[in-house]
Each structure stands twice: as structure tokens, then as C-alpha cells.
Design an enzyme around this catalytic site. Structure first.
Site, PDB file in Angstrom:
ATOM      1  N   CYS C  86       0.839  -1.199   0.000  1.00  0.00           N
ATOM      2  CA  CYS C  86       0.000   0.000   0.000  1.00  0.00           C
ATOM      3  C   CYS C  86       0.876   1.253   0.000  1.00  0.00           C
ATOM      4  O   CYS C  86       1.546   1.520  -0.981  1.00  0.00           O
ATOM      5  CB  CYS C  86      -0.976  -0.046   1.182  1.00  0.00           C
ATOM      6  SG  CYS C  86      -2.343   1.112   1.012  1.00  0.00           S
ATOM      7  N   HIS C 203      -3.715  -5.601   0.933  1.00  0.00           N
ATOM      8  CA  HIS C 203      -3.120  -5.873   2.245  1.00  0.00           C
ATOM      9  C   HIS C 203      -3.168  -7.361   2.588  1.00  0.00           C
ATOM     10  O   HIS C 203      -4.055  -7.804   3.321  1.00  0.00           O
ATOM     11  CB  HIS C 203      -3.873  -5.095   3.320  1.00  0.00           C
ATOM     12  CG  HIS C 203      -3.631  -3.631   3.262  1.00  0.00           C
ATOM     13  ND1 HIS C 203      -2.470  -3.041   3.695  1.00  0.00           N
ATOM     14  CD2 HIS C 203      -4.396  -2.633   2.786  1.00  0.00           C
ATOM     15  CE1 HIS C 203      -2.534  -1.733   3.500  1.00  0.00           C
ATOM     16  NE2 HIS C 203      -3.697  -1.459   2.940  1.00  0.00           N
ATOM     17  N   GLU C 205      -1.426  -8.753   4.709  1.00  0.00           N
ATOM     18  CA  GLU C 205      -1.245  -8.875   6.166  1.00  0.00           C
ATOM     19  C   GLU C 205      -2.569  -8.805   6.910  1.00  0.00           C
ATOM     20  O   GLU C 205      -2.652  -9.247   8.051  1.00  0.00           O
ATOM     21  CB  GLU C 205      -0.267  -7.795   6.680  1.00  0.00           C
ATOM     22  CG  GLU C 205      -0.800  -6.370   6.780  1.00  0.00           C
ATOM     23  CD  GLU C 205      -0.784  -5.578   5.489  1.00  0.00           C
ATOM     24  OE1 GLU C 205      -0.766  -6.199   4.403  1.00  0.00           O
ATOM     25  OE2 GLU C 205      -0.812  -4.335   5.536  1.00  0.00           O
TER      26      GLU C 205
END
Lengths: 731, 80, 233
Positions: C86, C203, C205
């Protein structure tokens, strides 16, 4: 005193929003005439926004304690114990007037302000929510306001990296000239590391940190305390500009400093800026304070004492430090590239003395000003009750499922995805239940616990019956929290009303407080923080009374939580009694074109045991999904569950004597739908508690079916998801 | 002296903001609005007194930070 | 195997990244502040999401000039793995460690939603946990994720296999309807020419827990852990 003091004429007093009686009281307190700077200080300290002068008498009646309440109203935010040595700190606050004048910055700075209220007390913010009310979609300004407010909330919250996990959004013509932007922040702190605002220690340094001071928002607090008129748009210069990047740095710097042992007291500079924060800190600690405005970091040159004291520049905090800890603190703020300045010290004089360029600009006694602020017992009228509407008297034509599809595309029931997809609802990596369901659920880092949170209010009920509306707002937050499986702990209230000098409006306020009080007592669900926003009127036309409630609950084990999406092959059980109450329902307004009748009654005793049953069902793993029934009634709730799961259902008509359309769309309170693989367990547990429970359907397929009618989920979705994006897309 | 810098998207790079502004102007009833391109305007106070040196410095600033030359062009004007 | 996360004033997804890396690597990554000029000796450098310097001027522009970015560039040159997610992707393009640029979303609005991604190659340390062509679900949350490269650069990165992920439908179809930001060729992530630097807007994560959005991103971290397992601890 400064040399050139323009005379304080009656018109100057009036410009400062002070009444003749209030000015007489100032003369009495000071024993002399104030100078202009001092008058400005009185004006903001005694504004409705800062002094709660019209509402104090009634707010005092609210229950504010429980064994788990660490700190109730009166500090920057409320604090509750959530176990494992942790506290949840939360509050909701309005930023209505600034958001109408400049929607992006107004909403953004509203988020910034409420974040500061929470991290000021030592909490790391873990979630934001917002309750929004806009005017009629047909009003020419509405679209612009929606776009600006949503972008502003997102622009600020996304940048500071706190997830915006939910909220609500209604449309009604009464908000055409007075939108409501109520922002809530929830944070977490260690119970032994909570910071308060009471100053202590004679000689201790008073420190200013954060952004520099400019001429922003001078007299924002008095603006928030006056009715709007056609000139309001001219007031644009008083709107502050937010800087979320600086706020993010301020959060990190303050939390880093709080981990040391430097801070005696801390307070954010919110409405009325330096004046309000320094007065509150000194007053709470019974201290005096002396400030040197030459030390205040200034963004513009040539600012006067008046401007320094009343500026509402954002992202600033005031702290009292332990002696000798200035260097440690300064190093932390240097690391985060923020201003840090010792601007004064505490005294034992009980007075606030403001100096600038060696001259005394203001010398005011603290307690008389802060504590002896006016308190009014405003005349009020009880809202006349309306008759209960017989559901059989409300005609229905056409198919029930076709009506459902129509309702799902009405402004209040349509999906708000267009809004919440502009909010980063995932940052921090702890969002268990995302926007679009009942309560949002956010995990408490490094534990199995999670906090459930929601904001609710049904203003049309409040207008028809403020007491019942107040009850219902609290009960609905309770229900939304129970629906995910969490135990409701406490609320924050954001009271948005019209002009309190109108007895009819004051009666709405008094009634709503009474309803909130009853619900809080019956549900063991105290108020720990709140905010009052009055004078929400334009040209004499008031908003619907809107006591927005933010509720917080605790889930011991987040892995057991349920959402609204059911599974294939589940049985559906309706908990609670269905009488087909159509008064003040969305059906009545949108389909029958009427806004009348008594709102649905809320039985608090039943509410409590039904909520307890739902929590038992979730904790025991007996249900795969749960949804409370609110706006739009039973079929709307079923449709929302079906759409969330993308799995249909066959609904059995259990209307009995109730007309089918009233069964489908009535808004009887205290009801939930649960989905279970074994319905019998649910029915037995409900029977044990004496709660009405009925098997009303089975899930599966791609259709909703009812009595031979059918509708494709894809068609319902198109209606439900389509309205808001389509509305916003048309230029 | 002062540097006045305009940073604009290169032609050929789609400018959705400019497009939206153009659309909005049209719907407000402004006739004859062609393509709209949105950019940035930056002012920098300089202590440098030589125009040529100032311009060279500012162009370096543009290349290094003020513009992303993958997508943006810049124009520098130095005023007394 | 060791990792370091570089943070700037305004980074805000480093916590998410710490959790994902700790879960996959069995130990917490080091956090390196932007004013530092040296990086610890690590096998993986991560630039996390957020709004470094408020994204003022342009997303990632000022962070790309931070002292630490010189050290990141040196390590990348030496072949150390660098991952930018990002805002991290924006920083890496602004620092010219990755080709192209990230512009304002075509819809002009911030967008936070789940998207589907198609794995274009499974033979890099970042994607060896996936199969080539595999489709996984993972969220995006950004305002400036509209990938752009001029036609020459685009031809090169497409030709050299530098496209890491593309936005797609749940079935793997490409098209504007499935791309949340208007990215050219539906590009969600790109490698540098050596394949040791990866930037992506989504994302992963935030998709490493079953109950919090699913496990779509987990193979990326598991694959990295496996690829670096031989590396000295």
C-alpha cells in the site's frame, strides 16, 4: 490591563452570546467591567456548548455508576473496566454546525476532536464510529453534504490509522438545514495508566504541545450554541481545518510520554481551545494558573490575546508536567516533530492570569467562572401522546415481497456500503465483525476479548414520544450488542435537539432523558460520557429530537461471536412477540405516506431477559447467526441476513391474527432472528425463560419465498445496494 | 525572490479529478467547457538572488521531490 | 530468517504487519525509524501501509527521500528482499525502486473492500506459497492505488514477467468491474527487474486469520518464511 480596551457595550455583550443577566453576573464576579479578552473568555466558558447550562439539571438524573465504571461523565471521556487490567475509554461528540458550513473539514475535525478526548486519557484509540443525519435526499444540498462529510470522516480516520467500524445514517427533511455529525471513539488503556485533567502542584510547568495556534474557529463554541440563520454560510471562516497527520504524531507522542512518569494532568484543547482547557484543569485541581502567551507557538503573526485564548486550532494539548521532567518530554515531542512549549505554571491564587508582552491581558477568578456558570431550569411541555394505530386500518396492496424490495431501496433502509467502503475499517488488524451488521466487534490486542460497539437512535420515535424514543435508543444499542454475543456495559449519549428556550423542544429533551434513564436503570447499563448539542434549528424549524446513543459491550471470547450471515440449511427462529405495530414505522412513512401514531412500546424487563437469552444462545454455540429486528421490521431483517450470507430462505407465515403486512413490516421491539442447525434447543431455552419463540423458516437456495411469493436475492441486492450509489452518482 | 511552480499531469495520463471537475462544470450549466486538467501550484520563498541559479535549484527540487516525472510535468517561474 | 519494518511518521499498518510476520516467522520483526541511516542485517525489509508524511504532496513522495531509504536501496541492490504494501508500494515507486506510479483512484474516493487477486507467477520468494494462476481474497484500503506506467514501461514489465498480481473476479476474470482503482492492465502488484523487490496495493497482512477476513494473504508470508528458512537466524 492592556491599554486599548474598546468599551463593552450591550451590543458587544450580545455579539458574544451573553444575556443581560449573564453580563450582570460577570460584573458581580469581577467587581468591575471585563475587558474584551475577558468577555471573550466568559462567552465561551458560559456558552451552552461548554457549560451545559440548559441541560445540566436533567443530565444529573442519569445513572452513571456500576461496579465496572472507573470514571463516569465529567472527564474527557468515560472509562469502564474490561478485565485483564484493561479499561475501555469512549465517548461520542457532535460536530453538527461546522459540518453543515464546511462538510469535509467539519466532519474531519469532529473525528479529530473525539480521538483526542480518548487518547488524552491514556487510551490508544482502537475504533471510530459515526452517527449521521442528513436532510431529505430531494434537498439540493444533501448530496454535497453527504459527499463532504463522508470524505471528511474517512480522510481523517483513515490517515490516523484508526478503523472506522460502523455507525448509522438517516435522511429526513427536518435535517435539511441542520445535519448531525456525531463521532464516537473507543480506546483501550491499562487501568493503572489512566490520565485525568485535574491540575496539581504549585509551580508545576504548564506545557503546550501539538500544532501551532492560528486564528481558526474563533468562537466555534458560541457558534455551536446559536441557531442557524440565512447568514450562517458567512460564518465559514470560523471553521477549523484538520491535520490528521499531525494528530497521528500527537497520538504516538502522547502515548510514548504517558509510558514515562512525567504527566500530572493532561487535557486536549477542544472547543474554546486554550481557555477552556486551562480553566478546566485548574478548576478541577483547585489551582490557579499563570500563562505567558508570548510562549505559545503561533502560526500567524500579530495575534492578540483574545485570539490566542479563543482560537480553536486543532491537534493541540495542554499538560501539567512533574517538575524537572520537561527535558524528557521535550525529547519525545522533538522525535515526533511536534511543537513543545512551557507556557506557564500553576499557582495557588485560584485565578487565571494571562500575560502578553509583559502586560496582564486577563485576570479572572477560576472557580466562579468555571463552577458558577449559569444553570437554567427552562420551562418545558410534555409532548402530547399519539394514539396507537390499528394495523388493520392501514391498507396494503400488492405483494409482500414486492413491498420488501421497495422498502430495501428507501433511503433509511438502503445499504450504506457506499459510505463505509470509504472508511478504512480494517487497519490495526483487529476488526472481527465489519460494518453492515449489528454491532461491530473489535478484538482487544493480545487477549481473547473483544469490544462490541454500536450507535443507535430512531428520531421519528423520539418526536412522537420522547420518553419511549429515549428508551428505544438505549434498548436498540443493547440489542445490537447482545446480537453478536457480547455483554452490554455502558453507553455514551449525544443529545441533539432544537432550541431549548422553546418549551416544546425542552420537553423533548426532558422526555428523552427520562427514557434513557429508565432504560439504563432497567438494563444495568450506565451513561459514562456524553455531549449535548442544542439549537439545531434553522429559521425556527427544529430537527427531530435525536438522542444518539453509543453502546459498548464486552465479549470474553471473540471466536464465539456471530454475525448476521446465516448458513445453508439453518432453521430460523423469531424471538420476541410480534403484534404488528405500524405506528411511526418505515412502512407507514414510505408505503402509506404517513408519519403518525405512537411508536412501538419498549418493555425493558422483557428486553433484558431476551438479551440474556440471546447471549446464552451465542455463548453456547447454539446459533450460527443472529440479527435484531429494527427499522423496517421482520422481513427487512430477514432480507439483510439473506443478503449477507447470499443464501435464501423459505419464510413461513406465522402472522396469526395480525394482518400479513403488519406482521412483515411492523416494528415491535425486543425481537431477534436467530439461525440454528437445531431449532429445538433454541425453542426450549426460550421457553425456559418465558420468551415467545417461533420457528419461522429454513435457509437455502437463491430466493426468498413467502406464501407462494418469491424474489431472487440478486434482485433484492440490486435494490438494496443500488439506491445510495445511484443517488450520489447523479450530478 | 520567489519561485512559482506548476505541476501538471503529463498529457496522455488520465486525470480522473480533471474529468470529474469538467463533468461538474457541465452539470452546473457552464457551456463550452472542454477538457479540464487539474494540477498543483507551489510557491517557494528563496534567498538566492541570481535568477539563473534559482531556477536551476528549483528545477532540481522538482525532479527530486515536487513532481513525479513518471506522471507529471513541471514549469518553474522565478519572480523578483 | 529475520525481518525489519521501516516506519515513517504517519505509518499506520505496521501493527498489522508485525502480527502477520510474527505468526509466519515465529518471531517479531525489528522496527526501524525513518531517521535511522542504518538497517539491521535482515533477510526481509518491509515498508508498511499508512500515510507517511500525511501523503502530503503525493503519496510516498516525502518518505522516499527519508535517510533510511538510501539504506533500503543499497540492500535491494544487494539482493535483499524488499516488500512494500500500500503506502509502502507508493514509497518504493517514488524512490524508483519499482517501475510506474500510483495515482488517485479512478473513482476519486478512498476504497476499503475485499478484492480478488490472481497470482501471475509462483516462482518468486514472495509467491512460492501460491500456485500460478491461483486466486485469493484480500482487502484493499487506499485512495491512491491507480497503477500507471507509460506504454514502453508497461510493455517491458509485462514482457519480463514483472507483474506480480492482478485484480480479478472470484473466478479469475479480468476487467474494470473487478479493479477497485482503475489500474492499468488490472495491475495490483509489481516486481523490480531482479524480482527481489515487490510492491502491491492490497493488504495480505490483513488476511492472515481465519476469523478476521480469512487466510488469503497467509501463503505470501508462509512462502517467504519457507524461502528464507535456510537463511542464518
Amino acid at each position: 490591563m492592556s491599554e486599548i480596551t474598546p468599551p463593552i457595550t450591550p451590543s458587544v455583550v450580545a455579539e458574544h452570546g451573553l444575556s443581560t443577566e449573564e453580563y450582570a453576573k460577570i460584573l458581580e464576579i469581577l467587581g468591575r467591567a471585563p475587558n474584551r479578552t475577558e468577555l471573550g473568555v466568559f462567552s465561551v466558558m458560559w456558552s451552552e456548548h461548554c457549560s451545559y447550562k440548559s441541560s445540566k439539571k436533567w443530565l444529573k438524573t442519569l445513572p452513571t455508576s456500576a461496579p465496572w465504571v472507573i470514571c463516569g461523565p465529567g472527564e474527557n471521556a468515560g472509562v469502564i473496566d474490561i478485565g485483564e487490567g484493561l479499561a475501555c475509554i469512549f465517548k461520542m461528540e457532535s460536530h453538527n454546525h461546522p459540518s453543515f458550513i464546511e462538510p469535509y473539514q467539519g466532519a474531519a475535525t469532529g473525528v479529530g476532536g473525539i480521538l483526542r478526548d480518548v487518547f488524552t486519557m491514556g487510551a490508544r484509540p482502537i475504533a471510530n464510529m459515526n452517527a449521521l443525519r442528513f436532510g431529505s435526499p430531494d434537498n439540493a444540498k444533501t448530496k454535497h453534504l453527504v459527499a463532504g462529510v463522508v470524505a471528511g470522516i474517512g480522510g481523517y480516520g483513515n490517515c490516523v490509522g484508526v478503523p472506522t467500524v460502523g455507525g448509522e445514517c438517516n435522511f429526513h427533511a427536518s435535517y435539511d438545514g441542520n445535519i448531525l455529525v456525531n463521532a464516537m471513539t473507543v480506546g483501550i488503556a491499562a487501568t493503572d495508566k489512566i490520565f485525568y485533567s485535574a491540575a496539581a502542584g504549585i509551580g508545576n510547568p504548564v506545557v503546550y504541545v501539538g500544532s501551532k495556534t492560528g486564528r481558526d474557529g474563533i468562537h466555534g463554541a458560541t457558534m455551536a450554541s446559536a441557531e442557524f440563520n440565512a447568514d450562517s454560510e458567512e460564518k465559514r471562516p470560523t471553521v477549523q481545518v484538520g491535520d490528521p497527520f499531525t494528530e497521528k504524531l500527537l497520538i504516538e507522542a502522547c502515548l510514548e510520554l504517558m509510558a514515562t512518569d512525567c504527566i500530572v494532568a493532561i487535557q486536549d484543547m477542544g472547543a474554546a481551545g486554550l481557555t477552556s482547557s486551562s480553566f478546566e484543569m485548574a478548576s478541577k485541581g483547585g489551582m490557579g494558573v499563570e500563562l505567558d502567551l508570548d510562549q505559545v507557538p503561533a502560526r500567524e503573526s500579530g495575534m492578540t490575546a483574545y485570539e490566542f485564548l479563543l482560537s480553536e486550532s486543532q491537534e493541540r494539548m495542554l499538560m501539567v508536567l512533574k517538575p524537572g521532567s520537561e527535558d524528557v518530554a521535550r525529547a519525545i515531542f522533538d522525535k515526533w516533530e511536534l511543537d513543545f512549549a512551557v507556557i506557564g505554571h500553576l499557582t495557588d491564587s485560584g485565578r487565571m492570569v494571562i500575560k502578553m508582552k509583559g502586560a496582564v491581558e486577563a485576570d479572572l477568578p477560576i472557580d466562579p467562572l468555571a463552577l458558577a456558570s449559569p444553570e437554567y431550569d427552562r420551562p418545558w411541555e410534555k409532548t402530547p401522546t399519539q394514539g396507537t394505530i390499528d394495523p388493520a386500518s392501514v391498507p396494503h396492496s400488492g405483494g409482500i415481497l414486492a413491498t420488501l424490495q421497495t422498502l430495501l431501496a428507501t433511503p433509511d433502509l438502503a445499504s450504506k456500503r457506499w459510505i463505509w467502503e470509504q472508511y478504512d475499517h480494517l487497519v490495526m488488524g483487529d476488526t472481527v465483525i465489519r460494518p453492515g451488521g449489528d454491532a461491530a466487534l473489535v478484538r482487544v490486542r493480545d487477549t481473547k476479548r473483544a469490544l462490541a460497539m454500536t450507535t443507535d437512535c430512531t428520531p421519528r420515535y423520539c418526536l412522537a414520544d420522547p420518553v419511549m424514543g429515549g428508551r428505544q435508543a438505549v434498548a436498540e444499542t443493547w440489542r445490537n450488542i447482545c446480537a453478536v454475543g457480547a455483554r452490554p456495559l455502558a453507553i455514551t449519549d449525544n443529545m441533539n435537539f432544537g432550541n431549548p428556550t422553546n418549551p416544546r423542544i425542552m420537553g423533548q429533551f426532558v422526555g428523552a432523558i427520562e427514557g434513557i434513564r429508565e432504560a439504563c436503570l432497567a438494563l444495568d447499563y450506565p451513561v459514562v460520557s456524553g455531549n449535548v448539542s442544542l439549537y439545531n434549528e434553522t429559521a425556527g424549524s427544529a430537527i427531530l429530537p435525536t438522542p444518539a446513543i453509543g453502546g459498548v459491550g464486552l465479549m470474553d471470547d471473540y471466536t464465539k461471536a456471530v454475525g448476521v450471515a446465516w448458513r445453508d440449511g439453518d432453521s430460523l427462529v423469531l424471538l420476541g412477540a410480534t403484534k404488528g405495530h405500524l405506528g411511526q414505522s418505515i412502512y407507514l412513512r414510505e408505503i402509506a405516506g404517513r408519519e403518525d401514531g405512537a411508536p412501538p412500546p419498549v418493555d425493558l424487563a422483557l428486553e433484558r431477559i431476551t438479551g440474556e437469552l440471546v447471549r446464552e444462545l451465542v455463548a453456547g454455540g447454539h446459533v450460527s447467526a443472529c440479527h435484531d429486528i429494527s427499522d423496517g421490521g421482520l422481513l427487512v431483517a430477514l432480507a439483510e441476513m439473506a443478503l449477507a450470507a447470499n443464501i435464501g430462505a423459505d419464510i413461513m407465515n406465522k402472522a396469526g391474527d395480525v394482518p400479513l403486512h403488519a406482521w412483515a413490516f411492523g416494528e415491535d421491539q425486543g425481537r431477534y432472528i436467530v439461525a440454528a442447525s437445531r431449532a429445538n434447543t433454541v425453542l426450549e431455552l426460550a421457553a425456559k425463560r418465558g420468551i415467545p419463540a417461533n420457528l419461522i423458516g429454513r435457509t437455502g437456495g437463491i430466493l426468498l419465498t413467502l406464501k407462494g411469493e418469491r424474489v431472487l436475492l440478486d434482485d433484492l441486492r440490486e435494490s438494496h445496494e443500488g439506491w445510495l450509489p445511484d443517488y450520489m452518482a447523479v450530478a | 525572490m520567489k519561485a512559482k511552480i506548476h505541476v501538471t499531469l503529463k498529457s496522455g495520463v488520465l486525470d480522473p479529478q480533471g474529468k470529474a471537475v469538467g463533468h461538474a462544470l457541465g452539470s452546473l450549466g457552464f457551456a463550452g467547457v472542454g477538457e479540464v486538467r487539474q494540477g498543483k501550484y507551489i510557491e517557494i520563498e528563496l534567498s538566492e538572488t541570481d535568477v539563473g541559479t534559482a531556477k536551476a535549484n528549483v528545477e532540481e527540487m522538482c525532479k527530486k521531490l515536487l513532481a513525479n516525472t513518471v506522471i507529471e510535468n513541471y514549469a518553474v517561474e522565478i519572480v523578483g | 530468517m529475520t525481518a525489519a519494518i521501516v516506519t515513517f511518521p504517519g505509518s499506520n499498518r505496521e501493527r498489522d504487519m508485525v502480527m502477520a510476520l510474527t505468526r509466519a516467522f515465529g518471531k517479531a520483526p525489528a522496527l526501524v525509524w525513518h531517521r535511522d541511516t542504518e538497517l539491521p542485517k535482515v533477510d526481509l525489509i518491509v515498508i508498511p501501509g499508512g500515510f507517511a508524511y500525511g501523503d502530503y504532496l503525493r503519496a510516498g513522495a516525502m518518505a522516499a527521500q527519508s535517510p533510511i531509504m538510501r539504506a533500503v536501496a543499497d540492500r535491494a541492490q544487494q539482493g535483499v528482499l524488499v516488500l512494500g504494501v500500500c503506502n509502502g508500494f507508493q514509497v518504493l515507486t517514488e524512490a524508483r525502486l519499482l517501475p510506474g506510479a500510483l495515482m488517485r483512484n479512478a473513482g476519486l474516493k478512498f476504497v476499503c473492500r475485499e478484492v480478488h487477486l490472481r497470482v501471475e507467477r509462483a516462482d518468486t520468494p514472495f509467491t512460492q506459497g501460491y500456485r500460478k494462476g491461483e486466486i485469493f481474497k484480500c482487502p484493499v484500503a487506499h485512495h491512491d492505488g491507480n497503477y500507471f506506467a507509460d506504454s514502453e514501461t508497461l510493455a517491458r514489465i509485462e514482457g519480463e514477467g514483472q507483474v506480480a498480481f492482478r485484480y480479478c473476479s472470484p473466478q479469475g476474470d479480468l476487467g474494470a468491474a473487478f479493479t477497485p482503482n482503475g489500474s492499468i492492465n488490472d495491475i495490483a502488484g509489481v516486481y523490480n527487474d531482479k524480482g527481489n523487490v515487490l510492491g502491491l496495493m492490497p493488504h495480505p497482512e490483513d488476511a492472515t486469520e481465519k476469523l478476521l477476513g480469512g487466510l488469503g494473504g497467509a501463503p505470501l508470508f508462509a512462502g517467504l518464511a519457507e524461502a528464507l528458512a535456510g537463511a542464518p537466524a
